[in-house]
Design an enzyme around this catalytic site. Structure first.
Site, short mmCIF file in Angstrom:
data_model
loop_
_atom_site.label_atom_id
_atom_site.label_comp_id
_atom_site.label_asym_id
_atom_site.label_seq_id
_atom_site.Cartn_x
_atom_site.Cartn_y
_atom_site.Cartn_z
N ASP A 195 0.75 -1.14 0.01
CA ASP A 195 0.04 0.04 -0.01
C ASP A 195 0.91 1.24 -0.07
OD1 ASP A 195 -2.61 1.50 0.48
OD2 ASP A 195 -1.77 2.01 2.24
N GLU A 250 -1.83 -1.76 -5.87
CA GLU A 250 -3.18 -1.00 -6.21
C GLU A 250 -3.19 -0.79 -7.73
OE1 GLU A 250 -5.13 1.28 -2.81
OE2 GLU A 250 -3.04 1.40 -2.66
N CYS A 266 -12.06 -3.94 7.25
CA CYS A 266 -11.22 -4.47 8.26
C CYS A 266 -10.73 -5.95 7.88
CB CYS A 266 -12.14 -4.99 9.42
SG CYS A 266 -11.52 -5.93 10.70
N CYS A 288 -12.33 -9.05 10.14
CA CYS A 288 -13.81 -9.77 9.75
C CYS A 288 -14.31 -9.39 8.66
CB CYS A 288 -14.43 -9.19 11.25
SG CYS A 288 -14.76 -7.56 11.03
N ASP A 296 -2.33 2.02 7.12
CA ASP A 296 -1.85 1.55 5.97
C ASP A 296 -1.24 0.03 6.04
OD1 ASP A 296 -1.72 4.14 5.05
OD2 ASP A 296 0.07 4.64 6.08
#
Length: 365
Positions: free
Chosen positions: A181, A265, A318, A321, A348
């Site tokens: 990232d 990305e 998240c 979860c 990050d």
């Protein structure tokens, strides 16, 4: 495969004059060919490389253009091929319309092709067509040379960019997988919890750059002192560029050597730079070039690069979860607690983990 290798060359006074003469002739032929194409378009005619090449042949026969015979003929032909390629890229919507070249552009280059081994490295010298033997600073071994581009930079230096044959062998790596990232405050954070600080080479050189730019603005236009000061400014920019490239090369090589699969990305950097508040910082950190280095090194050494879609909410999701927290869209939030499972995340690092998961899902799909 083929790759480019850049060496600095040290031409003598006569060779410098000949290089600039060749640059001027190539620029003249390119502009002449572009004008010919524009005139043909207005008349409804299609002008291609065949017609512009014939125009060059006719110009050489005229006495007033006898200077064209003094320079490398292949370099003149290559400038017309560049023009033809420019129109192809324009019509295929890969580039803007070709424009006329100016002698006031302080970066100039020309390209010539290796024929009958007329371009080769001999000891501490490189043999170039019409130039003869030019002193070169060779930093690595080269293979078969296809063509060479001679560059004159704004800082007054000369370089030879060799296009050579290369057969890269796959490098053994640790076989890891990692998600990256990228950011501005930290250059990147990975899925393993590691962060690499942004070196901010441009910001660190800004004080000196502002001082040199201010001195340049006070010099009289067209004066010799202004040209000397322009070179000083160019050298500051050149140093920043070299520092940044060295940093990016080392970081990309390290990632390729340690990991088999790298997930990144798919950022639209050109669109992000339109944000005038972040444009300078985004351009300085050079994400696009970093991703480009990862991609071509992955091809060389047999690694995999997986691109996660641009709009994937890696920072808001998240990693424990899967709950999506829209409040994290605010860039000021660096650490947040998941309302679903109450896990505390660094923004990050959490994004790096999500990018890795999404990249591996795309790989298996």
């Amino acid at each position: 495969m083929q790759k480019g290798i850049k060496f600095r060359i040290y031409p003598n006074k006569g060779q410098k004059a000949f290089i600039h003469q060749t640059l001027g002739c190539c620029r003249f032929i390119y502009n002449r060919g572009l004008a010919m194409c524009k005139e043909g378009y207005e008349k409804g005619e299609k002008i291609g490389y065949g017609q512009t090449s014939a125009m060059l042949t006719e110009l050489k026969k005229q006495e007033e253009f006898a200077f064209l015979k003094e320079v490398d003929s292949i370099a003149l032909q290559q400038s017309l091929r560049d023009l033809d390629r420019g129109f192809v890229n324009f019509f295929q919507k890969r580039a803007s319309h070709p424009t006329f070249k100016s002698k006031h552009n302080h970066f100039q280059s020309y390209r010539t092709v290796n024929q009958k081994d007329n371009i080769r490295i001999v000891g501490r010298y490189i043999k170039l067509p019409k130039l003869g033997y030019v002193k070169v600073r060779q930093s690595m071994e080269v293979g078969n040379i296809h063509h060479v581009t001679i560059e004159h930079t704004p800082s007054g230096k000369y370089f030879a960019v060799l296009n050579v044959e290369s057969e890269p062998e796959p490098r053994p790596n640790q076989g890891g997988t990692i998600g990256i990232d990228v950011g501005i405050k930290t250059f990147y954070s990975d899925s393993n919890g590691n962060t690499v600080a942004n070196p901010k080479y441009l910001e660190r050189s800004m004080r000196k750059l502002v001082r040199e730019q201010r001195r340049l603005s006070r010099r009289e236009k067209g004066s010799h002192n202004r040209d000397k000061q322009r070179i000083r400014v160019a050298k500051v920019h050149e140093k920043v560029t070299n520092q940044r490239n060295d940093f990016l090369q080392k970081q990309s090589t390290m990632l390729v050597c340690e990991n088999q699969t790298i997930c990144i990305e798919d950022l639209h950097v050109k669109g992000m730079i339109r944000n005038h508040k972040l444009a300078k910082s985004i351009a300085s950190v050079s994400w696009a070039k970093f991703f480009e280095m990862l991609e071509y090194k992955a091809v060389w050494y047999g690694n995999e690069i997986r691109k996660v879609p641009t709009m994937y909410p890696s920072s808001q999701t998240c990693s424990s979860c899967g709950y999506r927290n829209p409040l994290v869209k605010n860039l000021r939030i660096r650490i947040w607690e998941c309302p679903g499972c109450h896990a505390v995340h660094d923004r990050d690092t959490n994004a790096g983990i999500n990018i890795l998961k999404k990249g591996l899902q795309l790989q298996s799909a």
